[in-house]
Design a protein around this motif. Structure first.
Motif, PDB file in Angstrom:
ATOM      1  N   ILE A 147       0.836  -1.200   0.000  1.00 33.73           N
ATOM      2  CA  ILE A 147       0.000   0.000   0.000  1.00 33.73           C
ATOM      3  C   ILE A 147       0.870   1.249   0.000  1.00 33.73           C
ATOM      4  CG2 ILE A 147      -1.637   1.344   1.391  1.00 33.73           C
ATOM      5  CD1 ILE A 147      -2.871  -1.346   2.273  1.00 33.73           C
ATOM      6  N   SER A 165      -7.737   6.470  -0.019  1.00 32.19           N
ATOM      7  CA  SER A 165      -7.905   5.019  -0.074  1.00 32.19           C
ATOM      8  C   SER A 165      -8.673   4.581  -1.313  1.00 32.19           C
ATOM      9  CB  SER A 165      -8.628   4.528   1.190  1.00 32.19           C
ATOM     10  OG  SER A 165      -9.873   5.186   1.339  1.00 32.19           O
ATOM     11  N   SER A 204      -7.565   1.720  -4.108  1.00 32.62           N
ATOM     12  CA  SER A 204      -8.397   0.536  -4.383  1.00 32.62           C
ATOM     13  C   SER A 204      -8.787   0.450  -5.850  1.00 32.62           C
ATOM     14  CB  SER A 204      -9.652   0.544  -3.495  1.00 32.62           C
ATOM     15  OG  SER A 204     -10.488   1.644  -3.808  1.00 32.62           O
ATOM     16  N   ILE A 224      -4.165  -4.451  -4.984  1.00 33.51           N
ATOM     17  CA  ILE A 224      -3.650  -4.717  -3.636  1.00 33.51           C
ATOM     18  C   ILE A 224      -4.402  -5.901  -3.048  1.00 33.51           C
ATOM     19  CG2 ILE A 224      -3.049  -3.668  -1.400  1.00 33.51           C
ATOM     20  CD1 ILE A 224      -1.791  -2.176  -3.592  1.00 33.51           C
ATOM     21  N   ILE A 276      -8.071  -0.505   3.229  1.00 35.65           N
ATOM     22  CA  ILE A 276      -6.904   0.298   2.840  1.00 35.65           C
ATOM     23  C   ILE A 276      -6.820   1.550   3.706  1.00 35.65           C
ATOM     24  CG2 ILE A 276      -5.900   1.672   0.967  1.00 35.65           C
ATOM     25  CD1 ILE A 276      -7.074  -0.381  -0.995  1.00 35.65           C
ATOM     26  N   GLU A 315      -5.304   0.658   6.985  1.00 37.75           N
ATOM     27  CA  GLU A 315      -3.858   0.440   6.842  1.00 37.75           C
ATOM     28  C   GLU A 315      -3.118   1.777   6.691  1.00 37.75           C
ATOM     29  OE1 GLU A 315      -2.397  -2.158   7.449  1.00 37.75           O
ATOM     30  OE2 GLU A 315      -3.376  -3.953   6.676  1.00 37.75           O
TER      31      GLU A 315
END
Length: 361
Positions: A10, A27, A31, A36, A44, A47
């Motif tokens: 990421i 995010s 995506s 990912i 995401i 994270e």
């Protein structure tokens, strides 16, 4: 909290996206644009919060996406240095096209190298000349150009040709000027400008009738030498939104105009192949928003000069590193061939070599 493989993927996606766009990354962008492992935007985002807590991401505004921190760029370039990206044949051809196989002067070679690097990377490039020794005089000649003036031509073993118009006694004939040039060549051949100066001053004291001529010759000798740092693409830095602020741009440009500042930026350790300084690591407040990537080049086994690139911290490191890798080799080959009197264009693509990892300062 640990940095696991998912966080690394990421983080790399965020860095890659920000390098290309200069826009804070959210995010949803990750995506949609990057694979990912099918992670949702919400996962995401979580994270990314963890990466921010670890110090790898910054959030410029509360509602905005994240941007990589200097710590993130450091991790990024250290991973790159474990396996230098390959240079494409097209880029190698573009770099080679800048060199004229007929050129012999060191300044022309390093000027071409700086221009080639800046054209290919679109950043500002800096190249320092070989520092192993001072040039030594090979030949001096005087050519009359008008009454009371002559063109002094000095050739050195470093491939430097200097011509300066100097004052001479109007009574001197072309034959007299030829003999003076021959005499100076005999007495000064093989000496450096530093060694020549006291000898010329002694001659000026002995030949008082030609004091003006010797004063001009001494001044010309003082200016003899390779311009030891060349800059290509000074204005390239202004193409990036980071420098839309006038004061910030002026600060960076002021560094590019000062030899001592440039030499400080180009400093490197002989045992390091690459040196990468990011942000405050550059050691100057004017370049705290810049990255500087440098590489040593060698003539034979001797480290003699440095090539480098100055750009924003979101520099395209994966492009810059192989370009410098190629140019470092090519410049070393060109300088070696020049010393042997057979300068030629660098050959095709660089070989990859084991290298020590770039340093952090």
């Amino acid at each position: 909290m640990m940095m696991d493989e998912r966080k690394l993927r990421i983080l790399q996606a965020i860095i890659d996206d920000y390098i290309m766009t200069a826009v804070p990354v959210g995010s949803r962008t990750i995506s949609k644009k990057y694979d990912i492992g099918g992670l949702s935007s919400a996962t995401i985002r979580n994270e990314m919060s963890d990466l921010e807590e670890l110090g790898y991401l910054d959030q410029p505004h509360t509602s905005a996406g994240r941007v990589p921190s200097l710590k993130a760029y450091r991790l990024y370039v250290e991973n790159l240095l474990h396996g230098t990206p390959q240079l494409s044949p097209e880029t190698a051809d573009q770099l080679r096209s800048h060199f004229d196989s007929r050129t012999r002067q060191v300044e022309d070679v390093i000027r071409s190298a700086a221009q080639a690097i800046s054209d290919v990377t679109q950043y500002t490039a800096v190249v320092t000349a070989p520092q192993s020794r001072s040039p030594k005089v090979r030949h001096i000649q005087f050519v009359p150009v008008s009454e009371g003036a002559a063109l002094m031509v000095m050739v050195t073993d470093a491939g430097i040709v200097r011509d300066n118009v100097i004052r001479v006694d109007a009574s001197l004939t072309p034959e007299d000027l030829f003999e003076i040039g021959r005499m100076l060549t005999e007495q000064l051949k093989g000496l450096t400008p530093e060694e020549i100066r006291p000898k010329l001053m002694d001659m000026a004291a002995r030949y008082r009738d030609h004091r003006l001529m010797f004063d001009d010759v001494i001044e010309a000798v003082d200016r003899t030498g390779v311009k030891d740092v060349m800059v290509g693409g000074r204005s390239n830095i202004l193409h990036y939104p980071e420098y839309s602020d006038t004061e910030k741009a002026r600060a960076v440009l002021s560094v590019l105009e000062k030899r001592d500042k440039l030499m400080q930026l180009m400093r490197s350790k002989p045992q390091m192949v690459f040196t990468i300084r990011i942000g405050e690591e550059t050691g100057m407040p004017e370049t705290s928003d810049c990255s500087v990537v440098t590489m040593n080049y060698r003539i034979g086994d001797e480290t003699t000069g440095t090539i480098g690139v100055i750009g924003p911290t979101r520099m395209r490191y994966a492009r810059v590193i192989p370009v410098l890798d190629y140019m470092g080799r090519a410049l070393g080959e060109l300088m070696t061939d020049r010393d042997r009197g057979q300068l030629k264009k660098p050959q095709s693509g660089p070989k990859q070599q084991d290298r020590k990892q770039g340093e952090t300062e």
